[in-house]
Design an enzyme around this catalytic site. Sequence first.
Site, PDB file in Angstrom:
ATOM      1  N   LYS A  86      19.833  18.184 -38.481  1.00 37.23           N
ATOM      2  CA  LYS A  86      19.418  18.899 -39.684  1.00 37.23           C
ATOM      3  C   LYS A  86      18.236  18.284 -40.420  1.00 37.23           C
ATOM      4  O   LYS A  86      17.695  18.913 -41.336  1.00 37.23           O
ATOM      5  CB  LYS A  86      20.600  19.006 -40.662  1.00 37.23           C
ATOM      6  CG  LYS A  86      21.725  19.883 -40.160  1.00 37.23           C
ATOM      7  CD  LYS A  86      21.295  21.325 -40.056  1.00 37.23           C
ATOM      8  CE  LYS A  86      22.295  22.173 -39.330  1.00 37.23           C
ATOM      9  NZ  LYS A  86      21.735  22.919 -38.220  1.00 37.23           N
ATOM     10  N   TYR A  90      24.989  25.133 -36.592  1.00 38.16           N
ATOM     11  CA  TYR A  90      24.068  24.368 -35.759  1.00 38.16           C
ATOM     12  C   TYR A  90      22.730  25.080 -35.607  1.00 38.16           C
ATOM     13  O   TYR A  90      21.673  24.454 -35.690  1.00 38.16           O
ATOM     14  CB  TYR A  90      24.686  24.125 -34.376  1.00 38.16           C
ATOM     15  CG  TYR A  90      23.994  23.015 -33.591  1.00 38.16           C
ATOM     16  CD1 TYR A  90      24.472  21.725 -33.648  1.00 38.16           C
ATOM     17  CD2 TYR A  90      22.862  23.270 -32.824  1.00 38.16           C
ATOM     18  CE1 TYR A  90      23.846  20.696 -32.956  1.00 38.16           C
ATOM     19  CE2 TYR A  90      22.223  22.255 -32.136  1.00 38.16           C
ATOM     20  CZ  TYR A  90      22.735  20.969 -32.205  1.00 38.16           C
ATOM     21  OH  TYR A  90      22.085  19.960 -31.510  1.00 38.16           O
ATOM     22  N   HIS A 113      17.324  26.480 -26.136  1.00 39.30           N
ATOM     23  CA  HIS A 113      18.679  26.080 -25.757  1.00 39.30           C
ATOM     24  C   HIS A 113      19.663  27.095 -26.307  1.00 39.30           C
ATOM     25  O   HIS A 113      19.723  27.327 -27.511  1.00 39.30           O
ATOM     26  CB  HIS A 113      19.007  24.682 -26.291  1.00 39.30           C
ATOM     27  CG  HIS A 113      18.570  23.590 -25.375  1.00 39.30           C
ATOM     28  ND1 HIS A 113      19.282  22.429 -25.204  1.00 39.30           N
ATOM     29  CD2 HIS A 113      17.495  23.498 -24.560  1.00 39.30           C
ATOM     30  CE1 HIS A 113      18.657  21.651 -24.329  1.00 39.30           C
ATOM     31  NE2 HIS A 113      17.577  22.286 -23.932  1.00 39.30           N
ATOM     32  N   PRO A 171      21.887  12.214 -38.305  1.00 38.39           N
ATOM     33  CA  PRO A 171      21.267  13.085 -37.297  1.00 38.39           C
ATOM     34  C   PRO A 171      22.260  13.864 -36.455  1.00 38.39           C
ATOM     35  O   PRO A 171      21.852  14.675 -35.625  1.00 38.39           O
ATOM     36  CB  PRO A 171      20.473  12.088 -36.431  1.00 38.39           C
ATOM     37  CG  PRO A 171      21.192  10.784 -36.593  1.00 38.39           C
ATOM     38  CD  PRO A 171      21.706  10.778 -37.999  1.00 38.39           C
TER      39      PRO A 171
END
Length: 389
Positions: free
Chosen positions: A296, A384, A72, A292
Amino acid sequence: MKTEVAIIGGGPSGLLLSQLLNQAGVATVVLERSSRDHVLSRIRAGVLEAGTVDMLREAGVGERMAREGIPHEGCYLTDDDLMVRINFEELTGTSVMVYGQTEVTTDLYKAQDAIGATIIHGVEDVVIQDADSNAPYVEYTLDGARTRLDCAYVAGCDGFHGVSRKTIPADKRREFERVYPFGWLGVLSRTKPAHEELIYANSSNGFALASMRSETLSRYYVQVPLTDKVEEWSDERFWATLKSCLPSGVADTMQTGPSIEKSIAPLRSFVSEPLRWGRLFLVGDAAHIVPPTGAKGLNLAVSDVHYLYQALIDAVKKGDTAGIDAYSERALLRIWKAMRFSWQMTTMLHHFDGEDIFAAQMRKSTLRHLSQSETARRDLAENYIGLPF
């Protein structure tokens, strides 16, 4: 029995640590309370940081992930009016991998079996003895018989409710916790994902996340009160709530179907310091829990393994303790950064009971700032995809 490193817990962090140590010629014994089937039935995280992907490849378990995982290059943050894409590849030069924790665990079990690693399931009443000495050992019951496992070091990979953290005396521990006043209702369905990338939605109807495990297996979440029960949520109610939170262009075209798993997970932030007491080391959920929202949980456990495995190799093979002496401090620096990011994402995307109208405006303003500021998007993207080890 005798081994070099006793590993308490046969989840992904314990198995990964065992795999990396065995590859280097360091013997391990993994003790797991549940059966293998039960461990593999757990539905958990599915977004892997770039560093986690590299660690799995290093452990020799990256082949199926490379074949079946879904890279992604970005994700979306939305509210009722606006969709903001965070382009990981453009902003950081890397991406994340969507590959379920169950698949990671399956691959690790296969690799462990291939090298003949010792994994003992069904152990009960585990007690870690003399962890603050040079000769620790672990006692456990298996099939009614009490067994002693002597070792040089103990790695506690047994989760939040395990025995490892509690082995460290209370007056030697410092614990930090924030419990959030809501949970996530998660549904797994054999449906095409609503979108090719993850969508984090902060709508007037509440938070939702549209995620996936594969091109035919979707994972969705909505924010619910902690008092809600799974039985109160029919599939029809769930799909209606989810659609009300997602942008209309996504909701109107998404595929729905029967749920194959449904559960409610409470959200908390938790850290226990230090991660080391004598020859006992805490890894993953035994030491920390993150909500969540920032993806992580598993990644942070892998980060701990990164800091610990080479340190244990050096200690066992060379008698060099510099790595294990520095383990807690090094791991905690990254843990707290991940805690901050997960807290930030949770605050930005969720409704809190009793909040005023100012809070809602702050969430909208944050999203608009992200839409207009490349610097803000880059900061989110860097966190992220995973900060450097």
